[in-house]
Every structure is written in structure tokens, then in C-alpha cells.
Design an enzyme around this catalytic site. Structure first.
Site, PDB file in Angstrom:
ATOM      1  CD  GLU A   1     106.355  -5.333 -64.126  1.00 49.79           C
ATOM      2  OE1 GLU A   1     105.564  -5.976 -64.846  1.00 49.79           O
ATOM      3  OE2 GLU A   1     106.357  -4.100 -64.055  1.00 49.79           O
ATOM      4  CG  LEU A   2     109.803 -10.177 -67.974  1.00 53.72           C
ATOM      5  CD1 LEU A   2     110.427 -11.506 -68.363  1.00 53.72           C
ATOM      6  CD2 LEU A   2     110.470  -9.021 -68.698  1.00 53.72           C
TER       7      LEU A   2
ATOM      8  CE  LYS B   1     115.474   2.224 -74.572  1.00 49.80           C
ATOM      9  NZ  LYS B   1     114.360   3.125 -75.064  1.00 49.80           N
ATOM     10  N   PRO B   2     114.566   5.428 -71.237  1.00 49.05           N
ATOM     11  CG  PRO B   2     113.797   7.614 -71.548  1.00 49.05           C
ATOM     12  CD  PRO B   2     115.060   6.811 -71.366  1.00 49.05           C
ATOM     13  CB  ALA B   3     109.215   3.702 -73.586  1.00 46.15           C
TER      14      ALA B   3
ATOM     15  CD1 TRP C   1     105.251   1.633 -74.538  1.00 46.14           C
ATOM     16  CD2 TRP C   1     103.315   2.408 -73.716  1.00 46.14           C
ATOM     17  NE1 TRP C   1     104.271   0.690 -74.796  1.00 46.14           N
ATOM     18  CE2 TRP C   1     103.075   1.139 -74.307  1.00 46.14           C
ATOM     19  CE3 TRP C   1     102.238   3.091 -73.140  1.00 46.14           C
ATOM     20  CZ2 TRP C   1     101.819   0.548 -74.328  1.00 46.14           C
ATOM     21  CZ3 TRP C   1     100.980   2.504 -73.155  1.00 46.14           C
ATOM     22  CH2 TRP C   1     100.780   1.247 -73.750  1.00 46.14           C
ATOM     23  CG  ASN C   2     102.843   0.746 -68.950  1.00 45.91           C
ATOM     24  OD1 ASN C   2     104.039   0.929 -68.752  1.00 45.91           O
ATOM     25  ND2 ASN C   2     102.213  -0.326 -68.500  1.00 45.91           N
TER      26      ASN C   2
ATOM     27  CB  CYS D   1     102.248  -5.264 -66.668  1.00 45.88           C
ATOM     28  SG  CYS D   1     102.765  -4.445 -65.145  1.00 45.88           S
TER      29      CYS D   1
ATOM     30  N   GLY E   1     108.904  -4.742 -69.270  1.00 50.55           N
ATOM     31  CA  GLY E   1     108.472  -4.806 -70.655  1.00 50.55           C
ATOM     32  C   GLY E   1     108.034  -6.205 -71.026  1.00 50.55           C
ATOM     33  CB  SER E   2     107.521  -7.757 -74.320  1.00 44.36           C
ATOM     34  OG  SER E   2     108.797  -7.833 -74.928  1.00 44.36           O
TER      35      SER E   2
END
Length: 491
Positions: A260-261, A182-184, A158-159, A294, A238-239
Site C-alpha cells: 500500500e504505497l 516493525k513499526p515506524a 507513522w501516520n 495516503c 509506505g512510500s
């Protein structure tokens, strides 16, 4: 609230599946709210596994023709898409600011940043060169080709709701892959608008598909793609826990992965650094998007000999940052994305203060324009490694300042994390620059520079920050596989 766009068609409220815009098959809807006010201003489909399989079917059906299309033709589609993104920059920025909260100036910057990836990969599409390998045996020809991996699934955060999805879709399309995305759940509208513009640019039906889903339904959507052997690659930002789940579940079909975490970026200021320049770099890297990036510095290490001067100057700069909604032109820090984000910031500051840290500015919630998710930009001093914010991403406008006294000590502290996405340091010692740059265990290093991202550079991490690269020619290779041809009987 209402959303006023110059081009009303950019506000899409349905999934893009093949050449159709559809609701979720079950008819469920997901409300979209403005984090500046918590007001709901739109809704999108709340999709499930059936919808996920429908977009996968569309992408797989479209793949053979798109992969066979000459690279020049794919490049032309991407160039037209880039032109439309730039032409609609103001509307796209409005969408970003409304659903994500960042100030309009930053949102416009994100639009152009995302567009730069589309332009870059349009130009790279025609440069997917192979090789002729010298044959070891007479009468043979050995050739290496690059081919698209197949249909891919892109899952984005989402950022940066435009930039993150653009830098995944653009190389995929350039390479000849088709896409399901699929977006946030917090920021679906920008991604839907981007897909709509791609359709207007002439991207064929089924080549680029998108579904939206709530936090509750997202696992079902993603699991449908993980279990589908036709989806040959997952690209995710994401995470780290979610990235590990994707890696485990992709093993059944041996999908290619780009992950990309999480990050825990150190920012080091040596005694020979230019203090003013280092503060400029920190302000640019730490407070962009309210610290919700991030690669923003999470641990700021300052040498003992310049610590007090650095803290005094930084505190003055941070105290001057204006907090407010995107609708205010002077806003520099917008709202956090939701209540969970604010709660994490509060938890980190409370823990640090309880363990001996001190707040020199900020440290409190802010009520800006009656919005519930604002937090004052904060500087914490006397921070130590036993505090939660030293090992967890705060993801907010909090700058914790650690002391250090030796190069070896600060490198050890900087590397004492399972993450390895980005690092920054400031020094005027040429020998130290190369020594430290090589010693830092990260995929990206900013040397006397706080703004490090570029479409021409490879973006990605090491250790538990993931693998794979986005941007640059390396980002295109992540969407291709290598085929070796050996032809005999040539003499």
C-alpha cells in the site's frame, strides 16, 4: 516529559520475541519524542539484523501449531484482543497523540477504527471456505482448500500507528499466519502496546513478535526478512520507492507481497455538485490527521462555474481550523510528524507561489505551545500542473485548487499520475457518476463521500500505488494460498 497512563504496563520499552520482552542484542536504544514539543519521553530498542532473525525464528517455531489451531480458536483470541483494545482506548489514544501528534479526538477515532479490523477478521476467520470442483473424470474428487501462507513480516508507517498495524496483523492471525512486525521509528510505542494486549488476550508465544529500529538500522532489519526464505509474505504501507525495493528484493525467495504505497488523490467538484456537501467531504478527507494520510486529496479540481464560490466557502472553513497540541481540547490540526515534513510543505508552497499560485489562508509556520512542527492549514488557488505539489504528495494541511472546464479534461488530469490509490468526486448526475467512476484509474473511489475507509471494504491501489488489499474478505485472502487436492480410485 512524563506520560501518564491508567495502565502503566501499556508503555513497553522492549522488543517482543517469543514469550519474552527483550532489549536489542547490542543494547542500543532509540529515543521517542513528542512532535508537539520535540521532547524525548521514552526509548525503545534500536534493533538490527540479529534481532530480526531472532523474531523470525520465534515466528517460524510457532507457525505449525498456530496454523493447525481450529479457526474458531483463533477467532476467540482475536475477539479477546478486540475487547482489550476497546477497554484501553483512552490509554492507546494518549500514546498515539503523544508520539504521533494528532488531536486526542482523532486518536480515539483511530483506536476504534483499528479495533474494527480486529473484530472483523475475528468474524472472518471461520469463513475461509474452499470449494468442491465437479470432477471431469469418474472416480475422482477435486477439492480446493485455503491455507495460511506462512510466517509474514509487517512493516508499518507513522501516520496511523495503531490502525495500520492492526489491519495487517488481524487478517494474518485470522488466516493462521504468524507475524514479525516493525513499526515506524517515529511511533513505536502504540504498536508495542498493541502487541502487549494481544499477549494478554492469549495469543500464544511466538505467534506475534515485534522489533523496533531507527531509520539507520531499519534496512538491516528488513533485509534480514527479505533474505529469509521462511518469511513467506511481506506486507508494507509506505512510500513507492521503498515498495519497489521490497518487490525487487523479495524476488529471490518469491514472497507474496501486499504493498500500500504512495498516492496523489484527485478530488473533483463538478458544476452540478452540492457545493456545501463537497466542502464537508473535502474537509473530512483533506484535513484528517493534518493532511498526513495516503488517501487525502492532493489535487482539488473545481469546475470554472463554481470555482469562486467554492474557494470562498472553503477558505472560510479552513481559516477556522484550530492548530494546537493534542492536550488542547479545541485542537483540530496537530503538529506535523517532524521537521522534514514541515520543510516539504514549505517547499511545495514556495514553488507554487513562485509559479503563480495565490494563498487565500494559511501558508505559514505556526508556533503553537512553543512546538516547532506546526503549520497553518492552507488554501492555494490558481494552481497549475507544472507545480511540484501536483505530482508529489505534500502530506500536510495544504489544499491546492485547480480549475477545469470539461469532464474529459478533468479525467485526463486526474489520471495523469503514476499513482492510483484513491479518488473523490462530487456530482448529482447519475449518468456522469458511473461514467467518471469507471474512468478514474484508482483502487478506491469516493462518490459524494469524503470518508471512504471501512473494515468491510477492500483498501488498496493500482499502478504505482501498489497491489494487494487490506480489509474485507479480500484482505483475508491476501494471507492465504490455494491448495488443490485430487483424489482418485473412488469407484
Amino acid at each position: 516529559m512524563t506520560l501518564n497512563l491508567n495502565e502503566a504496563a501499556l508503555l513497553r520499552r522492549h522488543n517482543a520475541i517469543g514469550n519474552e520482552w527483550r532489549d536489542a542484542h547490542a543494547g542500543a536504544r532509540l529515543p521517542v519524542s513528542n512532535p508537539a514539543t520535540d521532547d524525548v519521553f521514552a526509548s525503545v530498542p534500536d534493533s538490527d539484523a540479529i534481532d530480526a532473525r531472532a523474531v523470525a525464528d520465534a515466528a517460524c517455531l510457532a507457525f505449525p501449531a498456530w496454523a493447525a489451531l481450529p479457526a474458531h480458536n483463533r477467532a476467540q483470541c482475536l475477539k479477546r484482543w478486540h475487547a482489550l483494545i476497546v477497554a484501553h482506548a483512552d490509554d492507546l489514544a494518549t500514546l498515539i497523540s503523544t508520539e504521533q501528534g494528532k488531536p486526542l479526538k482523532e486518536s480515539r477515532g483511530e483506536v476504534m477504527y483499528g479495533a474494527s479490523y480486529v473484530e472483523w477478521f475475528a468474524e472472518e476467520a471461520v469463513r475461509t471456505y474452499g470449494d468442491i470442483v465437479p470432477a471431469a473424470v469418474a472416480g475422482r474428487r477435486m477439492t480446493v482448500l485455503k491455507e495460511p501462507v506462512g510466517p509474514i513480516a509487517a512493516i508499518t508507517p507513522w501516520n496511523f500507528p495503531l490502525a495500520m498495524i492492526a489491519r495487517k496483523i488481524a487478517p494474518a492471525l485470522a488466516a493462521g499466519c504468524t507475524v514479525v512486525a516493525k513499526p515506524a521509528e517515529d511511533t513505536p510505542l502504540t504498536a508495542l502496546a498493541l502487541v502487549y494486549l494481544a499477549q494478554q488476550a492469549g495469543v500464544p508465544a511466538g505467534v506475534l513478535n515485534i522489533v523496533t529500529a531507527s531509520r539507520e538500522h531499519t534496512p538491516a532489519v528488513v533485509d534480514a526478512w527479505l533474505q529469509d526464505s521462511r518469511i513467506r509474505k511481506i506486507t508494507f504501507t509506505g512510500s513507492t520507492p521503498v515498495g519497489k525495493h521490497l518487490a525487487r528484493e523479495s524476488a529471490g525467495t518469491l514472497k507474496k507481497l501486499s504493498l500500500e504505497l504512495g498516492g496523489n488523490a484527485p478530488f473533483i467538484v463538478f458544476e452540478d455538485a452540492e457545493i456545501a456537501a463537497s466542502i464537508d467531504g473535502l474537509m473530512a478527507s483533506k484535513f484528517r490527521n493534518g493532511g498526513q494520510t495516503c488517501v487525502c486529496p492532493n489535487r482539488i479540481y473545481v469546475h470554472d462555474s463554481v470555482y469562486d464560490d467554492f474557494v470562498a466557502q472553503l477558505t472560510q472553513r479552513v481559516a477556522a481550523l484550530h492548530v494546537g497540541p493534542a492536550t488542547e481540547s479545541e485542537s483540530m490540526i496537530g503538529p506535523m510528524i517532524n521537521a522534514r515534513a514541515v520543510e516539504k510543505i514549505v517547499r511545495h508552497i514556495d514553488d507554487a507561489v513562485a509559479r503563480g499560485a495565490r494563498v487565500t489562508t494559511g501558508g505559514t509556520r505556526v508556533r503553537a505551545n512553543d512546538g516547532p512542527h506546526y503549520f497553518a492549514p492552507t488554501v492555494l488557488i490558481d494552481v497549475t500542473p507544472d507545480m511540484a505539489l501536483s505530482c508529489e504528495e505534500t502530506f500536510g494541511p495544504v489544499a491546492p485548487i485547480f480549475r477545469f472546464s470539461s469532464e474529459a479534461d478533468v479525467i485526463a488530469q486526474a489520471n495523469d499520475t503514476p499513482f492510483g490509490l484513491a479518488a473523490y468526486f462530487y456530482s448529482n448526475d447519475v449518468k456522469r457518476i458511473w461514467r467518471v467512476a469507471q474512468a478514474l484509474e484508482t483502487g478506491i473511489v469516493g462518490i459524494n463521500e469524503g470518508a471512504i475507509a471501512s473494515e468491510a471494504a477492500p483498501f488498496g491501489g493500482v499502478k504505482e500505488s501498489g497491489y494487494g488489499r487490506e480489509g474485507s474478505r479480500y484482505g483475508l485472502e491476501d494471507y492465504m494460498h490455494t491448495k488443490y487436492l485430487c483424489q482418485g480410485l473412488l469407484d
